[in-house]
Write a protein that holds these residues in place. Sequence first.
Motif, PDB file in Angstrom:
ATOM      1  N   LEU A 163       0.839  -1.197   0.000  1.00 10.22           N
ATOM      2  CA  LEU A 163       0.000   0.000   0.000  1.00 10.22           C
ATOM      3  C   LEU A 163       0.873   1.245   0.000  1.00 10.22           C
ATOM      4  CD1 LEU A 163      -2.655  -0.780   2.760  1.00 10.22           C
ATOM      5  CD2 LEU A 163      -3.093  -0.648   0.310  1.00 10.22           C
ATOM      6  N   LYS A 164       0.427   2.263  -0.723  1.00 11.00           N
ATOM      7  CA  LYS A 164       0.991   3.602  -0.612  1.00 11.00           C
ATOM      8  C   LYS A 164      -0.145   4.525  -0.191  1.00 11.00           C
ATOM      9  CE  LYS A 164       4.750   3.116  -3.966  1.00 11.00           C
ATOM     10  NZ  LYS A 164       5.365   3.666  -5.223  1.00 11.00           N
ATOM     11  N   ILE A 165       0.056   5.248   0.885  1.00 11.82           N
ATOM     12  CA  ILE A 165      -1.020   6.047   1.475  1.00 11.82           C
ATOM     13  C   ILE A 165      -0.632   7.524   1.503  1.00 11.82           C
ATOM     14  CG2 ILE A 165      -2.437   6.416   3.528  1.00 11.82           C
ATOM     15  CD1 ILE A 165      -1.835   3.508   4.315  1.00 11.82           C
ATOM     16  N   ASN A 166      -1.567   8.370   1.062  1.00 10.23           N
ATOM     17  CA  ASN A 166      -1.400   9.819   1.157  1.00 10.23           C
ATOM     18  C   ASN A 166      -2.657  10.422   1.761  1.00 10.23           C
ATOM     19  OD1 ASN A 166       1.240  10.678  -0.207  1.00 10.23           O
ATOM     20  ND2 ASN A 166       0.367   9.295  -1.733  1.00 10.23           N
ATOM     21  N   ILE A 167      -2.503  11.492   2.542  1.00 10.02           N
ATOM     22  CA  ILE A 167      -3.644  12.172   3.143  1.00 10.02           C
ATOM     23  C   ILE A 167      -3.467  13.681   2.965  1.00 10.02           C
ATOM     24  CG2 ILE A 167      -3.942  10.325   4.832  1.00 10.02           C
ATOM     25  CD1 ILE A 167      -2.748  12.198   6.936  1.00 10.02           C
ATOM     26  N   ASN A 168      -4.570  14.402   3.123  1.00  6.28           N
ATOM     27  CA  ASN A 168      -4.525  15.865   3.029  1.00  6.28           C
ATOM     28  C   ASN A 168      -4.756  16.554   4.368  1.00  6.28           C
ATOM     29  OD1 ASN A 168      -3.870  16.180   0.329  1.00  6.28           O
ATOM     30  ND2 ASN A 168      -6.007  16.040  -0.335  1.00  6.28           N
ATOM     31  N   GLY A 169      -4.918  15.761   5.424  1.00  4.21           N
ATOM     32  CA  GLY A 169      -5.112  16.355   6.736  1.00  4.21           C
ATOM     33  C   GLY A 169      -5.291  15.281   7.789  1.00  4.21           C
ATOM     34  N   ALA A 170      -5.001  15.634   9.044  1.00  5.35           N
ATOM     35  CA  ALA A 170      -5.165  14.686  10.143  1.00  5.35           C
ATOM     36  C   ALA A 170      -5.438  15.438  11.445  1.00  5.35           C
ATOM     37  CB  ALA A 170      -3.924  13.814  10.297  1.00  5.35           C
ATOM     38  N   HIS A 171      -6.236  14.806  12.300  1.00  5.42           N
ATOM     39  CA  HIS A 171      -6.481  15.354  13.638  1.00  5.42           C
ATOM     40  C   HIS A 171      -6.412  14.201  14.640  1.00  5.42           C
ATOM     41  CE1 HIS A 171      -8.661  16.919  17.138  1.00  5.42           C
ATOM     42  NE2 HIS A 171      -8.198  18.095  16.744  1.00  5.42           N
ATOM     43  N   TYR A 172      -5.575  14.388  15.676  1.00  2.05           N
ATOM     44  CA  TYR A 172      -5.318  13.346  16.660  1.00  2.05           C
ATOM     45  C   TYR A 172      -5.882  13.745  18.021  1.00  2.05           C
ATOM     46  CZ  TYR A 172      -1.808  11.913  13.212  1.00  2.05           C
ATOM     47  OH  TYR A 172      -1.163  11.541  12.048  1.00  2.05           O
ATOM     48  N   ASP A 173      -6.499  12.782  18.701  1.00  2.00           N
ATOM     49  CA  ASP A 173      -7.004  13.014  20.060  1.00  2.00           C
ATOM     50  C   ASP A 173      -6.721  11.772  20.886  1.00  2.00           C
ATOM     51  OD1 ASP A 173      -8.234  13.962  22.316  1.00  2.00           O
ATOM     52  OD2 ASP A 173     -10.270  13.594  21.613  1.00  2.00           O
ATOM     53  N   PHE A 174      -5.846  11.897  21.873  1.00  2.00           N
ATOM     54  CA  PHE A 174      -5.496  10.803  22.774  1.00  2.00           C
ATOM     55  C   PHE A 174      -5.908  11.185  24.189  1.00  2.00           C
ATOM     56  CE2 PHE A 174      -2.330  10.599  19.327  1.00  2.00           C
ATOM     57  CZ  PHE A 174      -2.540   9.300  18.882  1.00  2.00           C
ATOM     58  N   GLN A 175      -6.865  10.445  24.734  1.00  2.00           N
ATOM     59  CA  GLN A 175      -7.314  10.689  26.094  1.00  2.00           C
ATOM     60  C   GLN A 175      -6.319  10.084  27.090  1.00  2.00           C
ATOM     61  OE1 GLN A 175     -10.220  12.500  26.828  1.00  2.00           O
ATOM     62  NE2 GLN A 175     -10.120  12.907  24.621  1.00  2.00           N
ATOM     63  N   ASN A 176      -6.133  10.774  28.219  1.00  5.33           N
ATOM     64  CA  ASN A 176      -5.306  10.279  29.323  1.00  5.33           C
ATOM     65  C   ASN A 176      -3.807  10.279  29.019  1.00  5.33           C
ATOM     66  OD1 ASN A 176      -5.409   9.328  32.074  1.00  5.33           O
ATOM     67  ND2 ASN A 176      -4.676   7.345  31.301  1.00  5.33           N
ATOM     68  N   LEU A 177      -3.357  11.167  28.132  1.00  2.69           N
ATOM     69  CA  LEU A 177      -1.912  11.325  27.957  1.00  2.69           C
ATOM     70  C   LEU A 177      -1.283  11.791  29.270  1.00  2.69           C
ATOM     71  CD1 LEU A 177      -1.558  13.084  24.481  1.00  2.69           C
ATOM     72  CD2 LEU A 177      -0.683  10.820  25.093  1.00  2.69           C
ATOM     73  N   PHE A 178      -0.045  11.397  29.502  1.00  3.75           N
ATOM     74  CA  PHE A 178       0.702  11.789  30.709  1.00  3.75           C
ATOM     75  C   PHE A 178      -0.084  11.474  31.976  1.00  3.75           C
ATOM     76  CE2 PHE A 178       1.759  14.841  27.270  1.00  3.75           C
ATOM     77  CZ  PHE A 178       3.071  14.442  27.051  1.00  3.75           C
ATOM     78  N   ASP A 179      -0.718  10.293  31.972  1.00  5.97           N
ATOM     79  CA  ASP A 179      -1.482   9.831  33.139  1.00  5.97           C
ATOM     80  C   ASP A 179      -2.556  10.830  33.564  1.00  5.97           C
ATOM     81  OD1 ASP A 179       0.028   7.485  33.292  1.00  5.97           O
ATOM     82  OD2 ASP A 179       1.557   8.463  34.526  1.00  5.97           O
ATOM     83  N   GLY A 180      -3.124  11.531  32.577  1.00 11.09           N
ATOM     84  CA  GLY A 180      -4.236  12.423  32.864  1.00 11.09           C
ATOM     85  C   GLY A 180      -3.854  13.862  33.141  1.00 11.09           C
ATOM     86  N   ASP A 181      -2.600  14.223  32.949  1.00 10.78           N
ATOM     87  CA  ASP A 181      -2.174  15.617  33.133  1.00 10.78           C
ATOM     88  C   ASP A 181      -2.718  16.439  31.958  1.00 10.78           C
ATOM     89  OD1 ASP A 181      -0.722  18.075  33.061  1.00 10.78           O
ATOM     90  OD2 ASP A 181       0.794  17.189  34.370  1.00 10.78           O
ATOM     91  N   LYS A 182      -3.819  17.166  32.192  1.00 13.67           N
ATOM     92  CA  LYS A 182      -4.517  17.842  31.098  1.00 13.67           C
ATOM     93  C   LYS A 182      -3.672  18.947  30.469  1.00 13.67           C
ATOM     94  CE  LYS A 182      -8.998  19.854  29.869  1.00 13.67           C
ATOM     95  NZ  LYS A 182      -8.425  20.830  28.937  1.00 13.67           N
ATOM     96  N   LEU A 183      -2.937  19.690  31.257  1.00 12.40           N
ATOM     97  CA  LEU A 183      -2.139  20.784  30.702  1.00 12.40           C
ATOM     98  C   LEU A 183      -1.075  20.252  29.752  1.00 12.40           C
ATOM     99  CD1 LEU A 183      -1.425  23.765  30.566  1.00 12.40           C
ATOM    100  CD2 LEU A 183       0.046  23.442  32.585  1.00 12.40           C
ATOM    101  N   LEU A 184      -0.336  19.241  30.182  1.00  9.96           N
ATOM    102  CA  LEU A 184       0.674  18.636  29.314  1.00  9.96           C
ATOM    103  C   LEU A 184       0.031  18.016  28.079  1.00  9.96           C
ATOM    104  CD1 LEU A 184       3.171  16.855  31.759  1.00  9.96           C
ATOM    105  CD2 LEU A 184       3.629  18.809  30.247  1.00  9.96           C
ATOM    106  N   ALA A 185      -1.098  17.325  28.289  1.00  8.87           N
ATOM    107  CA  ALA A 185      -1.782  16.660  27.169  1.00  8.87           C
ATOM    108  C   ALA A 185      -2.258  17.664  26.135  1.00  8.87           C
ATOM    109  CB  ALA A 185      -2.955  15.841  27.695  1.00  8.87           C
ATOM    110  N   ASP A 186      -2.886  18.751  26.587  1.00  5.97           N
ATOM    111  CA  ASP A 186      -3.383  19.760  25.655  1.00  5.97           C
ATOM    112  C   ASP A 186      -2.247  20.382  24.861  1.00  5.97           C
ATOM    113  OD1 ASP A 186      -5.945  19.282  26.487  1.00  5.97           O
ATOM    114  OD2 ASP A 186      -6.104  21.092  27.736  1.00  5.97           O
ATOM    115  N   ASN A 187      -1.130  20.621  25.518  1.00  4.25           N
ATOM    116  CA  ASN A 187       0.016  21.229  24.837  1.00  4.25           C
ATOM    117  C   ASN A 187       0.588  20.306  23.772  1.00  4.25           C
ATOM    118  OD1 ASN A 187      -0.110  23.624  26.274  1.00  4.25           O
ATOM    119  ND2 ASN A 187       1.321  22.941  27.866  1.00  4.25           N
ATOM    120  N   ILE A 188       0.765  19.032  24.094  1.00  2.60           N
ATOM    121  CA  ILE A 188       1.376  18.119  23.121  1.00  2.60           C
ATOM    122  C   ILE A 188       0.408  17.830  21.986  1.00  2.60           C
ATOM    123  CG2 ILE A 188       0.689  15.900  24.136  1.00  2.60           C
ATOM    124  CD1 ILE A 188       4.099  16.807  22.600  1.00  2.60           C
TER     125      ILE A 188
END
Length: 247
Positions: free
Chosen positions: A176-201
Amino acid sequence: MNCVWMILLCACFVTVQSDKFPGSIKRCHLKDSNLDDCLTEGIQKTYELLGKGPINAISLVGIEPILIDKVVIGAGTSAVHLDQHYENVKLHGFSKSKVSKVHMDWAKKTLEYETLSPLVTQKADYDLNGKIMVFPVYGKGESTIKLSDVTMEHAVKFKEETKGGKKYLIVDSYTLKININGAHYDFQNLFDGDKLLADNILTVINENWKEVFDDVRSGIEGAYSEVCKHIANGLFTHIPYNEIFLE
């Protein structure tokens, strides 16, 4: 990204008994001078049908969503040095795919085609550990990844095998060869739930989605190619090819 492209293709041709084959799916003859056009129409129709639910006559499940047990993507080599593990994966959006550039070379036993999906959404349980750019990243939880305008180029190589006096096609390689024109990532509970760090990253990740995706593109392509190959062979190894293709 997906794992049922070859199942979708096979659904266009497979028949155990002609009276059970869905009449709404176009069947194709290998010697048809317009074979590629026929395959394009058949594959496209199958996407639409499987988007509405399973095709019980040929034991194919629906594709809204596509379910995958596990996907593992290794760390990239530059911006994204991140090991990614996903479980209980659900993929939405492939039923809206448009099929094009289909070409089958029966003499060489190869098939190539392209698909465009306007929006693909992946929901999964994730486990991340590593770095994005210079920022350490870790976490476990629920994730949602949205990919826009996903173009996939599929290249399949078959080999022929005889079992019990009948001839079968085996998928020798699937890339497979894959190309995209946009992406949005959302990971809940990054940094063991540290919301400030998670929102920044997450802001960094989404502002730099192209660099993030490009760095792990080969890993994504490899992971999904292997899934596609495994699923395709699960069907091809059980049905002689003279029951798949009309001659």
